[in-house]
Design a protein around this motif. Structure first.
Motif, PDB file in Angstrom:
ATOM      1  N   LEU A  30       0.827  -1.201   0.000  1.00 10.59           N
ATOM      2  CA  LEU A  30       0.000   0.000   0.000  1.00 10.59           C
ATOM      3  C   LEU A  30       0.868   1.260   0.000  1.00 10.59           C
ATOM      4  O   LEU A  30       0.530   2.250  -0.658  1.00 10.59           O
ATOM      5  CB  LEU A  30      -0.915   0.017   1.223  1.00 10.59           C
ATOM      6  N   LYS A  31       1.974   1.201   0.747  1.00  7.42           N
ATOM      7  CA  LYS A  31       2.858   2.359   0.873  1.00  7.42           C
ATOM      8  C   LYS A  31       4.212   1.864   1.357  1.00  7.42           C
ATOM      9  O   LYS A  31       4.279   0.901   2.116  1.00  7.42           O
ATOM     10  CB  LYS A  31       2.238   3.332   1.883  1.00  7.42           C
ATOM     11  N   TRP A  32       5.271   2.537   0.946  1.00 12.94           N
ATOM     12  CA  TRP A  32       6.599   2.190   1.435  1.00 12.94           C
ATOM     13  C   TRP A  32       7.467   3.434   1.482  1.00 12.94           C
ATOM     14  O   TRP A  32       7.220   4.402   0.774  1.00 12.94           O
ATOM     15  CB  TRP A  32       7.247   1.096   0.587  1.00 12.94           C
ATOM     16  N   SER A  33       8.488   3.391   2.343  1.00 14.39           N
ATOM     17  CA  SER A  33       9.441   4.496   2.444  1.00 14.39           C
ATOM     18  C   SER A  33      10.747   3.960   3.015  1.00 14.39           C
ATOM     19  O   SER A  33      10.767   2.931   3.688  1.00 14.39           O
ATOM     20  CB  SER A  33       8.901   5.614   3.324  1.00 14.39           C
ATOM     21  N   VAL A  34      11.832   4.683   2.731  1.00  8.01           N
ATOM     22  CA  VAL A  34      13.146   4.330   3.257  1.00  8.01           C
ATOM     23  C   VAL A  34      13.670   5.538   4.028  1.00  8.01           C
ATOM     24  O   VAL A  34      13.690   6.652   3.505  1.00  8.01           O
ATOM     25  CB  VAL A  34      14.145   3.982   2.133  1.00  8.01           C
ATOM     26  N   ASP A  35      14.084   5.310   5.265  1.00  9.58           N
ATOM     27  CA  ASP A  35      14.690   6.370   6.062  1.00  9.58           C
ATOM     28  C   ASP A  35      16.193   6.352   5.800  1.00  9.58           C
ATOM     29  O   ASP A  35      16.930   5.576   6.404  1.00  9.58           O
ATOM     30  CB  ASP A  35      14.387   6.178   7.546  1.00  9.58           C
ATOM     31  N   THR A  36      16.631   7.204   4.872  1.00  9.48           N
ATOM     32  CA  THR A  36      18.047   7.237   4.503  1.00  9.48           C
ATOM     33  C   THR A  36      18.880   8.081   5.458  1.00  9.48           C
ATOM     34  O   THR A  36      20.095   8.153   5.309  1.00  9.48           O
ATOM     35  CB  THR A  36      18.223   7.759   3.065  1.00  9.48           C
ATOM     36  N   SER A  37      18.240   8.690   6.459  1.00  9.91           N
ATOM     37  CA  SER A  37      18.970   9.558   7.384  1.00  9.91           C
ATOM     38  C   SER A  37      19.585   8.801   8.557  1.00  9.91           C
ATOM     39  O   SER A  37      20.318   9.382   9.344  1.00  9.91           O
ATOM     40  CB  SER A  37      18.040  10.654   7.909  1.00  9.91           C
ATOM     41  N   ILE A  38      19.291   7.517   8.681  1.00  9.60           N
ATOM     42  CA  ILE A  38      19.850   6.724   9.775  1.00  9.60           C
ATOM     43  C   ILE A  38      20.775   5.649   9.203  1.00  9.60           C
ATOM     44  O   ILE A  38      20.598   5.223   8.060  1.00  9.60           O
ATOM     45  CB  ILE A  38      18.743   6.087  10.647  1.00  9.60           C
ATOM     46  N   PRO A  39      21.752   5.197   9.971  1.00  6.95           N
ATOM     47  CA  PRO A  39      22.732   4.215   9.445  1.00  6.95           C
ATOM     48  C   PRO A  39      22.106   2.904   8.965  1.00  6.95           C
ATOM     49  O   PRO A  39      22.618   2.276   8.038  1.00  6.95           O
ATOM     50  CB  PRO A  39      23.656   3.957  10.631  1.00  6.95           C
ATOM     51  N   GLU A  40      20.990   2.486   9.565  1.00  6.71           N
ATOM     52  CA  GLU A  40      20.378   1.201   9.213  1.00  6.71           C
ATOM     53  C   GLU A  40      19.584   1.255   7.917  1.00  6.71           C
ATOM     54  O   GLU A  40      19.206   0.226   7.379  1.00  6.71           O
ATOM     55  CB  GLU A  40      19.462   0.715  10.346  1.00  6.71           C
ATOM     56  N   LYS A  41      19.289   2.467   7.403  1.00  4.93           N
ATOM     57  CA  LYS A  41      18.533   2.640   6.142  1.00  4.93           C
ATOM     58  C   LYS A  41      17.272   1.779   6.146  1.00  4.93           C
ATOM     59  O   LYS A  41      17.087   0.886   5.324  1.00  4.93           O
ATOM     60  CB  LYS A  41      19.395   2.307   4.922  1.00  4.93           C
ATOM     61  N   ILE A  42      16.374   2.049   7.086  1.00  7.97           N
ATOM     62  CA  ILE A  42      15.195   1.218   7.310  1.00  7.97           C
ATOM     63  C   ILE A  42      14.137   1.433   6.227  1.00  7.97           C
ATOM     64  O   ILE A  42      13.683   2.558   5.998  1.00  7.97           O
ATOM     65  CB  ILE A  42      14.585   1.481   8.703  1.00  7.97           C
ATOM     66  N   LEU A  43      13.754   0.334   5.590  1.00  4.68           N
ATOM     67  CA  LEU A  43      12.638   0.301   4.649  1.00  4.68           C
ATOM     68  C   LEU A  43      11.403  -0.111   5.434  1.00  4.68           C
ATOM     69  O   LEU A  43      11.390  -1.170   6.073  1.00  4.68           O
ATOM     70  CB  LEU A  43      12.908  -0.717   3.533  1.00  4.68           C
ATOM     71  N   THR A  44      10.378   0.739   5.410  1.00  5.73           N
ATOM     72  CA  THR A  44       9.113   0.435   6.071  1.00  5.73           C
ATOM     73  C   THR A  44       8.063   0.233   4.984  1.00  5.73           C
ATOM     74  O   THR A  44       7.910   1.080   4.106  1.00  5.73           O
ATOM     75  CB  THR A  44       8.684   1.590   7.006  1.00  5.73           C
ATOM     76  N   VAL A  45       7.370  -0.887   5.059  1.00  7.08           N
ATOM     77  CA  VAL A  45       6.369  -1.235   4.053  1.00  7.08           C
ATOM     78  C   VAL A  45       5.032  -1.458   4.743  1.00  7.08           C
ATOM     79  O   VAL A  45       4.940  -2.221   5.701  1.00  7.08           O
ATOM     80  CB  VAL A  45       6.766  -2.517   3.291  1.00  7.08           C
ATOM     81  N   GLU A  46       4.006  -0.770   4.264  1.00  6.70           N
ATOM     82  CA  GLU A  46       2.637  -1.036   4.704  1.00  6.70           C
ATOM     83  C   GLU A  46       2.007  -1.921   3.651  1.00  6.70           C
ATOM     84  O   GLU A  46       1.987  -1.574   2.469  1.00  6.70           O
ATOM     85  CB  GLU A  46       1.850   0.262   4.869  1.00  6.70           C
ATOM     86  N   SER A  47       1.511  -3.077   4.075  1.00 11.46           N
ATOM     87  CA  SER A  47       1.040  -4.085   3.134  1.00 11.46           C
ATOM     88  C   SER A  47      -0.222  -4.750   3.651  1.00 11.46           C
ATOM     89  O   SER A  47      -0.388  -4.920   4.855  1.00 11.46           O
ATOM     90  CB  SER A  47       2.136  -5.137   2.953  1.00 11.46           C
TER      91      SER A  47
END
Length: 69
Positions: A30-47
């Motif tokens: 449904l939606k996704w984003s990547v937090d590139t501002s943190i070292p782990e580069k977290i991809l969050t996916v709403e599905s």
């Protein structure tokens, strides 16, 4: 709806653009984003129906590393 999180090496806007078509092709996201501002580069996916495996495969096809957290 599920919120799934992954650690990646997607670390800039160009990388986000490179993975966009692959993630947008996964049915059930449904939606996704990547937090590139943190070292782990977290991809969050709403599905609602996409599986961890489908998301991992899409990101790997785009040429990036990914692991479920």
């Amino acid at each position: 709806m599920n919120e799934l999180k992954f650690k990646t090496n997607i670390d800039c806007g160009g990388c986000v653009n490179a993975v966009t078509n692959y993630l947008n092709d996964v049915k059930g996201i449904l939606k996704w984003s990547v937090d590139t501002s943190i070292p782990e580069k977290i991809l969050t996916v709403e599905s609602d129906t996409a599986t961890d495996e489908e998301i991992i495969n899409a990101v790997k096809k785009a040429g990036f590393n990914i692991e479920k957290i």
